[in-house]
Design an enzyme around this catalytic site. Structure first.
Site, short mmCIF file in Angstrom:
data_model
loop_
_atom_site.label_atom_id
_atom_site.label_comp_id
_atom_site.label_asym_id
_atom_site.label_seq_id
_atom_site.Cartn_x
_atom_site.Cartn_y
_atom_site.Cartn_z
N ARG A 88 0.83 -1.22 0.00
CA ARG A 88 0.00 0.00 0.00
C ARG A 88 0.85 1.25 0.00
NH1 ARG A 88 -2.68 -3.79 2.88
NH2 ARG A 88 -4.88 -4.02 2.33
N HIS A 187 1.96 -13.70 -5.77
CA HIS A 187 0.79 -13.73 -4.89
C HIS A 187 0.01 -15.05 -5.01
CE1 HIS A 187 -2.42 -11.64 -2.61
NE2 HIS A 187 -1.50 -10.74 -2.37
N ASP A 259 -1.61 -10.85 8.42
CA ASP A 259 -1.33 -9.98 7.28
C ASP A 259 -0.27 -8.97 7.70
OD1 ASP A 259 -1.35 -8.62 4.92
OD2 ASP A 259 -3.39 -7.84 5.09
N GLU A 325 4.66 -13.97 0.73
CA GLU A 325 5.13 -13.01 -0.27
C GLU A 325 6.48 -12.45 0.14
OE1 GLU A 325 1.99 -10.02 -0.67
OE2 GLU A 325 0.66 -11.46 0.26
C1 BGC Z 1 -1.85 -7.83 1.37
C2 BGC Z 1 -3.23 -7.69 1.94
C3 BGC Z 1 -4.19 -7.42 0.81
C4 BGC Z 1 -4.12 -8.54 -0.18
C5 BGC Z 1 -5.03 -8.32 -1.37
C6 BGC Z 1 -1.86 -8.92 0.34
O1 BGC Z 1 -0.61 -8.97 -0.28
O2 BGC Z 1 -0.90 -8.13 2.37
O3 BGC Z 1 -3.25 -6.64 2.88
O4 BGC Z 1 -5.50 -7.28 1.30
O5 BGC Z 1 -2.81 -8.66 -0.66
O6 BGC Z 1 -5.24 -9.51 -2.04
#
Ligand code: BGC
Length: 365
Positions: A88, A187, A259, A325
């Site tokens: 973010r 991801h 998270d 990740e």
């Molecule tokens: C983040 C989460 C996010 C998600 C979205 C992740 O990589 O850590 O905060 O909501 O991605 O799919």
């Protein structure tokens, strides 16, 4: 079901049309152990990973969709390459070398994973390579200056390689003509029981990290570096994910699960020791992560809500999979033009970016 193809190989097939009517491809990498990995050149997305359990039964261990339309509509970044900047950026405000950039926002007061139409929604150029000991898919995409508000034309390359020892390497390369930010990751959501086997709470996880970054209510790291000892975030020894995911720990409450960024210990970053290890006791499947990156996010699919129809018509629910990740840690400093306390996310024309993460698949009894 057992895989019968026991030859190291990479093949290509059609994966359907995008809304723009462009054709997409699906590449299948297979090794002598029957491990099969399918990747599309749309978003560099890993569509499936099929590995053996301890009784030699194969299952697909990543969440995903049956066709490219599923990925075009996907809001969860299932299996995708994330960039140019994973994570973010508050208010989408970026300050680089005293220049202020206003990025496109795709989340409340934030840009997440580089905004709409980031690397995960692009069609990449693909090349395949068949080496003596490995097969590789090389994907390339040039992200233009100004895209989603970021400066610099950036040439990205992601190289996926599978060898006969069940090692799957993911390498990232980037170079720019203007100073910008880059933080790349993958991801994929793993469920070592099989993508359609419910939640990951019974998986055991180790993370080679003594510290993590607590986050605030808006999911931004607070700036504190906290020791994991005696917290729900202590995975220094193998721990069942479900043990503390629903505890009264403030961080798992804020995140609706895990998270956070963990800061990998020095021995992991130098690729000497594992960064993380995930085991599913019933199937015996195990995945070990090695990386040269300084941090790892464990994200337990907290926001998946059953609204999308996945592979084999499965509607994935929260905690149906988990992402590990590897990347640079969240960096407060670049926004203020300060030097990073962790590892730089700035990419300059003088110094191209390269990073490598390896996943190793095996089983335990
Ligand atoms: C983040 C989460 C996010 C998600 C979205 C992740 O990589 O850590 O905060 O909501 O991605 O799919």
């Amino acid at each position: 079901m057992k895989n019968n193809n026991n030859r190291l190989d990479i093949t290509q097939s059609d994966f359907g049309l995008l809304k723009s009517e462009q054709k997409t491809q699906l590449y299948t990498l297979v090794n002598t152990q029957g491990t099969t990995i399918k990747i599309t050149n749309y978003g560099g997305i890993i569509v499936s990973i099929s590995t053996a359990d301890k009784e030699n039964n194969y299952a697909d261990i990543v969440l995903g969709y049956d066709n490219v339309t599923g990925y075009e509509n996907d809001p969860y970044y299932l299996g995708a390459v994330i960039g140019r900047y994973a994570g973010r950026i508050d208010q989408g405000l970026l300050i680089i070398e005293n220049n202020e950039y206003k990025l496109d926002l795709n989340a409340p007061d934030s840009q997440l994973h580089s905004g709409f139409n980031a690397l995960n929604k692009q069609l990449w150029q693909a090349k395949t390579q068949h080496n003596k000991d490995s097969v590789c898919l090389i994907l390339e995409y040039t992200c233009p200056d100004g895209s989603n508000g970021f400066p610099g034309d950036v040439c990205f390359c992601v190289k996926y390689s599978l060898n006969n020892d069940n090692k799957f390497d993911i390498e990232y390369f980037a170079s720019t003509n203007k100073t910008t930010v880059v933080n790349l990751t993958q991801h994929s959501y793993f469920n070592l029981s099989g993508h359609d086997h419910g939640t990951i709470v019974n998986h055991q996880l180790t993370i080679n990290a003594d510290c993590f970054l607590p986050m605030d209510e808006r999911a931004y790291p607070t700036g504190e570096i906290k020791a994991v000892k005696s917290t729900a975030h202590d995975f220094t020894q193998p721990k069942r994910i479900g043990d503390a995911i629903d505890s009264d720990d403030a961080q798992v409450i804020i995140g609706k699960g895990y998270d956070n960024y963990w800061l990998l210990n020095d021995n992991a970053i130098a690729e000497k020791e594992l960064a993380a290890q995930l085991t599913e006791p019933t199937s015996g499947r195990r995945m070990t992560v090695y990386s040269d990156q300084p941090a790892i996010i464990l994200y337990t699919a907290n926001y998946i809500d059953g609204s999308q129809i996945g592979k084999d018509e499965v509607c994935y629910q929260a905690r149906a999979g988990l992402c590990l990740e590897t990347m640079r840690a969240y960096d407060h400093s670049f926004r203020k033009g300060e030097k990073s306390p962790f590892q730089r996310v700035l990419l300059t024309p003088a110094e191209p970016f390269h990073s490598k993460t390896s996943l190793f698949f095996d089983t335990i009894d």
